[in-house]
Design a protein around this motif. Sequence first.
Motif, short mmCIF file in Angstrom:
data_model
loop_
_atom_site.label_atom_id
_atom_site.label_comp_id
_atom_site.label_asym_id
_atom_site.label_seq_id
_atom_site.Cartn_x
_atom_site.Cartn_y
_atom_site.Cartn_z
N UNK A 18 0.84 -1.20 0.00
CA UNK A 18 0.00 0.00 0.00
C UNK A 18 0.88 1.26 0.00
N UNK A 19 1.90 1.28 0.86
CA UNK A 19 2.78 2.45 0.96
C UNK A 19 3.55 2.67 -0.35
N UNK A 20 4.01 1.59 -0.98
CA UNK A 20 4.76 1.72 -2.24
C UNK A 20 3.86 2.25 -3.35
N UNK A 21 2.64 1.71 -3.47
CA UNK A 21 1.71 2.16 -4.51
C UNK A 21 1.32 3.62 -4.27
N UNK A 22 1.08 3.96 -3.00
CA UNK A 22 0.71 5.34 -2.66
C UNK A 22 1.85 6.30 -3.02
N UNK A 23 3.09 5.90 -2.74
CA UNK A 23 4.25 6.73 -3.07
C UNK A 23 4.36 6.95 -4.58
N UNK A 24 3.86 5.97 -5.36
CA UNK A 24 3.89 6.09 -6.82
C UNK A 24 2.62 6.75 -7.37
N UNK A 25 1.64 6.99 -6.50
CA UNK A 25 0.43 7.70 -6.91
C UNK A 25 -0.64 6.86 -7.59
N UNK A 26 -0.76 5.57 -7.22
CA UNK A 26 -1.86 4.78 -7.76
C UNK A 26 -2.35 3.75 -6.75
N UNK A 27 -3.54 3.22 -7.01
CA UNK A 27 -4.12 2.18 -6.17
C UNK A 27 -4.04 0.85 -6.88
N UNK A 28 -3.93 -0.22 -6.11
CA UNK A 28 -3.85 -1.57 -6.66
C UNK A 28 -5.26 -2.12 -6.87
N UNK A 29 -5.49 -2.72 -8.02
CA UNK A 29 -6.72 -3.48 -8.26
C UNK A 29 -6.35 -4.95 -8.03
N UNK A 30 -6.77 -5.50 -6.90
CA UNK A 30 -6.32 -6.83 -6.51
C UNK A 30 -6.89 -7.93 -7.39
N UNK A 31 -8.02 -7.70 -8.00
CA UNK A 31 -8.55 -8.67 -8.96
C UNK A 31 -7.60 -8.77 -10.16
N UNK A 32 -7.16 -7.62 -10.67
CA UNK A 32 -6.23 -7.59 -11.80
C UNK A 32 -4.87 -8.17 -11.40
N UNK A 33 -4.43 -7.89 -10.18
CA UNK A 33 -3.15 -8.42 -9.70
C UNK A 33 -3.19 -9.95 -9.71
N UNK A 34 -4.26 -10.51 -9.16
CA UNK A 34 -4.39 -11.98 -9.11
C UNK A 34 -4.44 -12.55 -10.53
N UNK A 35 -5.22 -11.92 -11.41
CA UNK A 35 -5.31 -12.39 -12.80
C UNK A 35 -3.96 -12.34 -13.50
N UNK A 36 -3.18 -11.29 -13.27
CA UNK A 36 -1.88 -11.15 -13.91
C UNK A 36 -0.96 -12.30 -13.54
N UNK A 37 -0.95 -12.68 -12.27
CA UNK A 37 -0.04 -13.75 -11.86
C UNK A 37 -0.61 -15.13 -12.16
N UNK A 38 -1.91 -15.25 -12.32
CA UNK A 38 -2.50 -16.51 -12.81
C UNK A 38 -2.07 -16.71 -14.27
N UNK A 39 -1.94 -15.64 -15.00
CA UNK A 39 -1.51 -15.69 -16.39
C UNK A 39 -0.04 -16.09 -16.50
#
Length: 190
Positions: free
Chosen positions: A18-39
């Motif tokens: 959360x802190x790393x994404x906030x420092x970069x100025x975006x929010x994580x979409x955890x559904x997309x994160x899971x799909x990306x690594x399933x791929x």
Amino acid sequence: MFYKDERLALFIDGSNLYAAAKALGFDIDYKLLRQEFMRRGKLLRAFYYTALLENDDYSPIRPLVDWLHYNGFSMVTKPAKEYTDSQGRRKVKGNMDIELTVNAMELAPRVDHIVLFSGDGDFKPLVESLQRQGVRVSVVSTIRSQPPMIADELRRQADNFIELDELREVIGRPPREPRPEREEIEVQAK
């Protein structure tokens, strides 16, 4: 580098990601994160670690924790500890390093590749141990924030460093449109 037939597990240090994404100025979409690594491989588990304030009537992280729990993530939580620092400020402490380490060591014989979402240098000995067991370890964090969110020793130890900012287009949540004022809505409705 990922191989389609390798068995993957994700270990997400919730507050660190959360802190790393906030420092970069975006929010994580955890559904997309899971799909990306399933791929990227055969995803066996996706663990998410966070401490929760148990005595608060409403915790801002509770909706996320519930959503993750219902959507394929293995949630590991524990009560956060509150204390007052020397300046009299209320602080919250909730370190999940031990829980994450124990789970990773238990799962190591059943996976080929672990993806650790954290920049915490305390995980260097864990990464070393996993590597000695034949597990490849990728670490996801950022060097593009000021200061960088990943400890240099962890980045050097990992088999692969994945810059979180380079995943923005794949796992980032689109920015929300500002909600129009109520008056504007009524005018548009007429």
